[in-house]
Design an enzyme around this catalytic site. Structure first.
Site, PDB file in Angstrom:
ATOM      1  N   ARG A  17      -4.185   9.965   4.033  1.00 58.38           N
ATOM      2  CA  ARG A  17      -3.009  10.785   4.351  1.00 58.38           C
ATOM      3  C   ARG A  17      -2.201  11.050   3.081  1.00 58.38           C
ATOM      4  O   ARG A  17      -1.578  12.099   2.903  1.00 58.38           O
ATOM      5  CB  ARG A  17      -2.162  10.000   5.368  1.00 58.38           C
ATOM      6  CG  ARG A  17      -0.835  10.607   5.710  1.00 58.38           C
ATOM      7  CD  ARG A  17      -1.022  11.798   6.589  1.00 58.38           C
ATOM      8  NE  ARG A  17       0.260  12.407   6.933  1.00 58.38           N
ATOM      9  CZ  ARG A  17       0.366  13.546   7.584  1.00 58.38           C
ATOM     10  NH1 ARG A  17      -0.706  14.195   7.947  1.00 58.38           N
ATOM     11  NH2 ARG A  17       1.538  14.047   7.861  1.00 58.38           N
ATOM     12  N   ASP A  24       4.099   0.503  12.180  1.00 65.40           N
ATOM     13  CA  ASP A  24       2.897  -0.118  11.599  1.00 65.40           C
ATOM     14  C   ASP A  24       2.736  -1.590  12.019  1.00 65.40           C
ATOM     15  O   ASP A  24       1.732  -2.215  11.684  1.00 65.40           O
ATOM     16  CB  ASP A  24       2.927  -0.029  10.064  1.00 65.40           C
ATOM     17  CG  ASP A  24       2.608   1.376   9.569  1.00 65.40           C
ATOM     18  OD1 ASP A  24       2.292   2.246  10.398  1.00 65.40           O
ATOM     19  OD2 ASP A  24       2.677   1.601   8.337  1.00 65.40           O
ATOM     20  N   CYS A  74      -5.363   8.026   9.185  1.00 69.92           N
ATOM     21  CA  CYS A  74      -5.675   7.396  10.479  1.00 69.92           C
ATOM     22  C   CYS A  74      -5.328   8.335  11.629  1.00 69.92           C
ATOM     23  O   CYS A  74      -4.328   9.048  11.585  1.00 69.92           O
ATOM     24  CB  CYS A  74      -4.886   6.099  10.639  1.00 69.92           C
ATOM     25  SG  CYS A  74      -5.652   4.699   9.793  1.00 69.92           S
ATOM     26  N   ARG A  94      -8.802  -0.333   4.411  1.00 73.01           N
ATOM     27  CA  ARG A  94      -7.886   0.684   3.879  1.00 73.01           C
ATOM     28  C   ARG A  94      -6.543   0.077   3.525  1.00 73.01           C
ATOM     29  O   ARG A  94      -5.873   0.554   2.609  1.00 73.01           O
ATOM     30  CB  ARG A  94      -7.630   1.768   4.944  1.00 73.01           C
ATOM     31  CG  ARG A  94      -8.848   2.520   5.348  1.00 73.01           C
ATOM     32  CD  ARG A  94      -8.473   3.589   6.319  1.00 73.01           C
ATOM     33  NE  ARG A  94      -7.552   4.513   5.641  1.00 73.01           N
ATOM     34  CZ  ARG A  94      -7.326   5.742   6.016  1.00 73.01           C
ATOM     35  NH1 ARG A  94      -7.946   6.215   7.067  1.00 73.01           N
ATOM     36  NH2 ARG A  94      -6.486   6.499   5.362  1.00 73.01           N
ATOM     37  N   LYS A 118       0.835  -1.213   0.000  1.00 68.85           N
ATOM     38  CA  LYS A 118       0.000   0.000   0.000  1.00 68.85           C
ATOM     39  C   LYS A 118       0.867   1.258   0.000  1.00 68.85           C
ATOM     40  O   LYS A 118       0.668   2.158  -0.814  1.00 68.85           O
ATOM     41  CB  LYS A 118      -0.908   0.005   1.237  1.00 68.85           C
ATOM     42  CG  LYS A 118      -1.571   1.332   1.542  1.00 68.85           C
ATOM     43  CD  LYS A 118      -2.487   1.254   2.731  1.00 68.85           C
ATOM     44  CE  LYS A 118      -1.868   1.602   4.038  1.00 68.85           C
ATOM     45  NZ  LYS A 118      -1.612   3.035   4.281  1.00 68.85           N
ATOM     46  N   ASN A 119       1.840   1.295   0.903  1.00 69.70           N
ATOM     47  CA  ASN A 119       2.611   2.531   1.077  1.00 69.70           C
ATOM     48  C   ASN A 119       3.599   2.788  -0.048  1.00 69.70           C
ATOM     49  O   ASN A 119       4.218   3.849  -0.107  1.00 69.70           O
ATOM     50  CB  ASN A 119       3.324   2.524   2.434  1.00 69.70           C
ATOM     51  CG  ASN A 119       2.346   2.725   3.576  1.00 69.70           C
ATOM     52  OD1 ASN A 119       1.164   2.967   3.350  1.00 69.70           O
ATOM     53  ND2 ASN A 119       2.819   2.607   4.802  1.00 69.70           N
ATOM     54  N   ARG A 177       0.166  14.321  13.476  1.00 68.93           N
ATOM     55  CA  ARG A 177       0.547  14.240  12.068  1.00 68.93           C
ATOM     56  C   ARG A 177       0.663  15.618  11.392  1.00 68.93           C
ATOM     57  O   ARG A 177      -0.074  15.925  10.431  1.00 68.93           O
ATOM     58  CB  ARG A 177      -0.408  13.306  11.306  1.00 68.93           C
ATOM     59  CG  ARG A 177      -0.552  11.965  11.988  1.00 68.93           C
ATOM     60  CD  ARG A 177      -1.227  10.934  11.154  1.00 68.93           C
ATOM     61  NE  ARG A 177      -0.288  10.237  10.276  1.00 68.93           N
ATOM     62  CZ  ARG A 177      -0.614   9.237   9.479  1.00 68.93           C
ATOM     63  NH1 ARG A 177      -1.861   8.815   9.432  1.00 68.93           N
ATOM     64  NH2 ARG A 177       0.278   8.650   8.711  1.00 68.93           N
TER      65      ARG A 177
HETATM   66  C1  UD1 Z   1       4.035   6.915   6.567  1.00 72.16           C
HETATM   67  C2  UD1 Z   1       3.132   5.715   6.334  1.00 72.16           C
HETATM   68  C3  UD1 Z   1       2.648   5.150   7.655  1.00 72.16           C
HETATM   69  C4  UD1 Z   1       3.803   4.863   8.575  1.00 72.16           C
HETATM   70  C5  UD1 Z   1       4.729   6.071   8.709  1.00 72.16           C
HETATM   71  C6  UD1 Z   1       5.992   5.785   9.504  1.00 72.16           C
HETATM   72  C7  UD1 Z   1       2.039   6.063   4.195  1.00 72.16           C
HETATM   73  C8  UD1 Z   1       0.775   6.419   3.491  1.00 72.16           C
HETATM   74  N1  UD1 Z   1       1.977   6.123   5.533  1.00 72.16           N
HETATM   75  O1  UD1 Z   1       3.238   7.912   7.197  1.00 72.16           O
HETATM   76  O2  UD1 Z   1       1.928   3.940   7.399  1.00 72.16           O
HETATM   77  O3  UD1 Z   1       3.301   4.542   9.861  1.00 72.16           O
HETATM   78  O4  UD1 Z   1       5.122   6.533   7.411  1.00 72.16           O
HETATM   79  O5  UD1 Z   1       6.664   4.704   8.967  1.00 72.16           O
HETATM   80  O6  UD1 Z   1       3.044   5.722   3.613  1.00 72.16           O
HETATM   81  N2  UD1 Z   1       6.197  14.505  11.104  1.00 72.16           N
HETATM   82  C9  UD1 Z   1       6.351  15.842  11.438  1.00 72.16           C
HETATM   83  N3  UD1 Z   1       6.188  16.779  10.459  1.00 72.16           N
HETATM   84  C10 UD1 Z   1       5.925  16.441   9.161  1.00 72.16           C
HETATM   85  C11 UD1 Z   1       5.774  15.072   8.820  1.00 72.16           C
HETATM   86  C12 UD1 Z   1       5.917  14.122   9.824  1.00 72.16           C
HETATM   87  O7  UD1 Z   1       6.600  16.184  12.598  1.00 72.16           O
HETATM   88  O8  UD1 Z   1       5.800  17.340   8.322  1.00 72.16           O
HETATM   89  C13 UD1 Z   1       6.329  13.490  12.143  1.00 72.16           C
HETATM   90  C14 UD1 Z   1       5.061  12.667  12.349  1.00 72.16           C
HETATM   91  O9  UD1 Z   1       4.148  13.309  13.193  1.00 72.16           O
HETATM   92  C15 UD1 Z   1       5.635  11.385  12.941  1.00 72.16           C
HETATM   93  C16 UD1 Z   1       6.984  11.248  12.255  1.00 72.16           C
HETATM   94  O10 UD1 Z   1       7.317  12.538  11.748  1.00 72.16           O
HETATM   95  O11 UD1 Z   1       5.831  11.574  14.334  1.00 72.16           O
HETATM   96  C17 UD1 Z   1       7.022  10.259  11.130  1.00 72.16           C
HETATM   97  O12 UD1 Z   1       5.974  10.554  10.209  1.00 72.16           O
HETATM   98  P1  UD1 Z   1       6.100  10.210   8.668  1.00 72.16           P
HETATM   99  O13 UD1 Z   1       7.292   9.335   8.476  1.00 72.16           O
HETATM  100  O14 UD1 Z   1       5.991  11.462   7.906  1.00 72.16           O
HETATM  101  O15 UD1 Z   1       4.795   9.339   8.438  1.00 72.16           O
HETATM  102  P2  UD1 Z   1       3.759   9.428   7.256  1.00 72.16           P
HETATM  103  O16 UD1 Z   1       4.452   9.764   5.986  1.00 72.16           O
HETATM  104  O17 UD1 Z   1       2.586  10.250   7.702  1.00 72.16           O
END
Ligand code: UD1
Length: 419
Positions: free
Chosen positions: A92, A306, A116, A398, A22-23, A121
């Site tokens: 997301r 995850d 989610c 999802r 998925k990701n 986030r």
């Molecule tokens: C992606 C995955 C999700 C997985 C996560 C971590 C998808 C669709 N989702 O989510 O399944 O759990 O990676 O492996 O691929 N953060 C900030 N600022 C930002 C962006 C992120 O502070 O602008 C923080 C987040 O709150 C979190 C951490 O960084 O604490 C990691 O988030 P991130 O790696 O960005 O996760 P996603 O891309 O949302």
């Protein structure tokens, strides 16, 4: 929302085919907006999040032929307009529209993404990186408003936090940028490498995928091509844990065991026998009760957040005490209250869960709160004594293709009650 009615306890045994990731599929589908030529994507999982992504692309005017694979033509897009809030905010991954649409339209106004509820986030890193790459970008009310002057500008980016999403958005933005872009402290998740392999296949110039330093040299043109999405490592991990916590034996086929090292290590400590082949892996618990093991989640190659809810469940019924530490998302323990209803001896303190393994869980009526919580509760229902009813089960659609049939093939007794 639908419900699952599960009769336990069962031991999960047999073979399962792992679906496409998925990701990895989500960013690759959004990246298809970057080329005018035909691309064919194979091994796309059949999931709700993918359906939403396809709807978003269709709404933009992309032509998509659905069959065993997806054939995508983003040659002609409709004029820039505001995409429906409901679609944007139900995933997301819609955050990855920003860079491709800025490249196509130069100016965008788009709703903030959804996804989610596992933490705050924020998207500050996305915004900061895109600003560095030359975008004028800000959030106003529920919108992201952004523009670029003709094209993105290559830049040096140091990410203070290794974010998967922000790394992806920066890569997509830098594809056609003038000059070179360097992303330091980039996320190293295998799904990012898969995206980079896809982009390089259609003509991008990106080096360092899978390392902390990604170097992108802007190109003038991308072409078309055929690409196969990598297998889903989180689904693979979920089925291995399902075997371990039910004291069963499961063979995962059509997968890539290379990117699950940390999980294999933990599962061996739990007492499982693991075998690994080129495109398969299996776990045999030999009817033994697993031993409790501490885990600490973190960005790849650390333990995947995850897979945290599934592994926590395993610790709930394992022999001994354990501590689970969640370092990625601050609100990923909501399902714990549901496991307590089923008899788990567990409590939360800040970002840690303290767990004393119990012999048995008991069927109960519980609520799914997010995707990975939902699968953890379904597995809990499979091993619990009696009947478990799980409300709001649609979260599971999802991210898990055909989940009840895959589990039923392994011996689970699950009925979906449609709402
Ligand atoms: C992606 C995955 C999700 C997985 C996560 C971590 C998808 C669709 N989702 O989510 O399944 O759990 O990676 O492996 O691929 N953060 C900030 N600022 C930002 C962006 C992120 O502070 O602008 C923080 C987040 O709150 C979190 C951490 O960084 O604490 C990691 O988030 P991130 O790696 O960005 O996760 P996603 O891309 O949302």
């Amino acid at each position: 929302m639908d419900k699952f009615l599960i009769q336990g306890p069962v031991q999960l045994k047999g073979e399962v085919n792992i679906s496409g990731s998925k990701n990895s599929a989500l960013p690759i589908l959004f990246a298809s907006l970057l080329t005018n030529e035909l691309i064919e994507i194979k091994n796309i999982p059949k999931l709700k999040d993918i359906d939403v992504t396809i709807k978003l692309l269709l709404t933009l005017g992309v032509k998509i032929k659905k069959g065993k694979s997806l054939i995508i033509n983003a040659n002609n897009l409709y004029k820039n307009y505001i995409l429906p809030k409901k679609l944007i905010q139900s995933i997301r991954a819609s955050i990855w529209l920003i860079s491709p649409l800025l490249i196509r339209f130069k100016k965008i106004k788009i709703y903030l993404p959804g996804g989610c509820s596992i933490g705050r986030r924020p998207i500050d890193l996305h915004i900061k990186n895109l600003k560095k790459l030359g975008a004028n970008i800000y959030i106003k009310n529920e919108f992201i408003i952004a523009s670029i002057n003709n094209r993105f500008q290559g830049a040096y980016i140091f990410m203070k936090k290794s974010s998967v999403g922000a790394t992806i958005n920066s890569i997509l933005a830098a594809i056609y940028a003038n000059n070179i872009t360097i992303i330091e402290n980039a996320a190293r998740e295998p799904e990012i490498e898969d995206l980079i392999n896809f982009l390089n296949m259609i003509g991008a110039n990106i080096r360092g995928g899978g390392t902390k330093k990604i170097i992108i040299k802007g190109v003038k043109k991308l072409t078309g091509g055929i690409y196969t999405i990598m297998p889903d490592r989180i689904e693979t991990g979920t089925f291995l844990i399902a075997a371990a916590l039910s004291r069963g034996k499961v063979l995962c086929k059509n997968t890539n065991p290379k990117n699950l090292d940390i999980l294999f290590k933990k599962l061996k400590h739990v007492g499982a026998k693991i075998k690994i082949g080129k495109d398969w892996c299996s776990l045999n618990m030999n009817n033994k009760r697993p031993k409790a093991i501490d885990i600490i989640t973190g960005p790849y190659p650390k333990f995947p957040t995850d897979i945290q809810p599934q592994f926590t469940l395993l610790n709930c019924i394992a022999l001994g005490k354990s501590i689970i530490t969640e370092t990625v998302f601050e609100n990923r323990f909501l399902y714990i209250y549901e496991l307590i209803k089923m008899g788990a001896k567990i409590f939360i303190k800040n970002n840690k869960v303290f767990c004393q393994g119990v012999n048995l869980l008991y069927g109960s009526e519980i609520e799914a709160t997010d995707l990975r919580a939902a699968i953890s509760l379904v597995l809990a229902g499979c091993i619990a004594t009696g009947i478990t009813i799980i409300n709001n089960i649609n979260y599971i659609d999802r991210g898990y293709e055909n989940i009840e049939n895959k589990l039923i093939n392994l011996g689970a007794r699950i009925i979906r009650l449609k709402n």
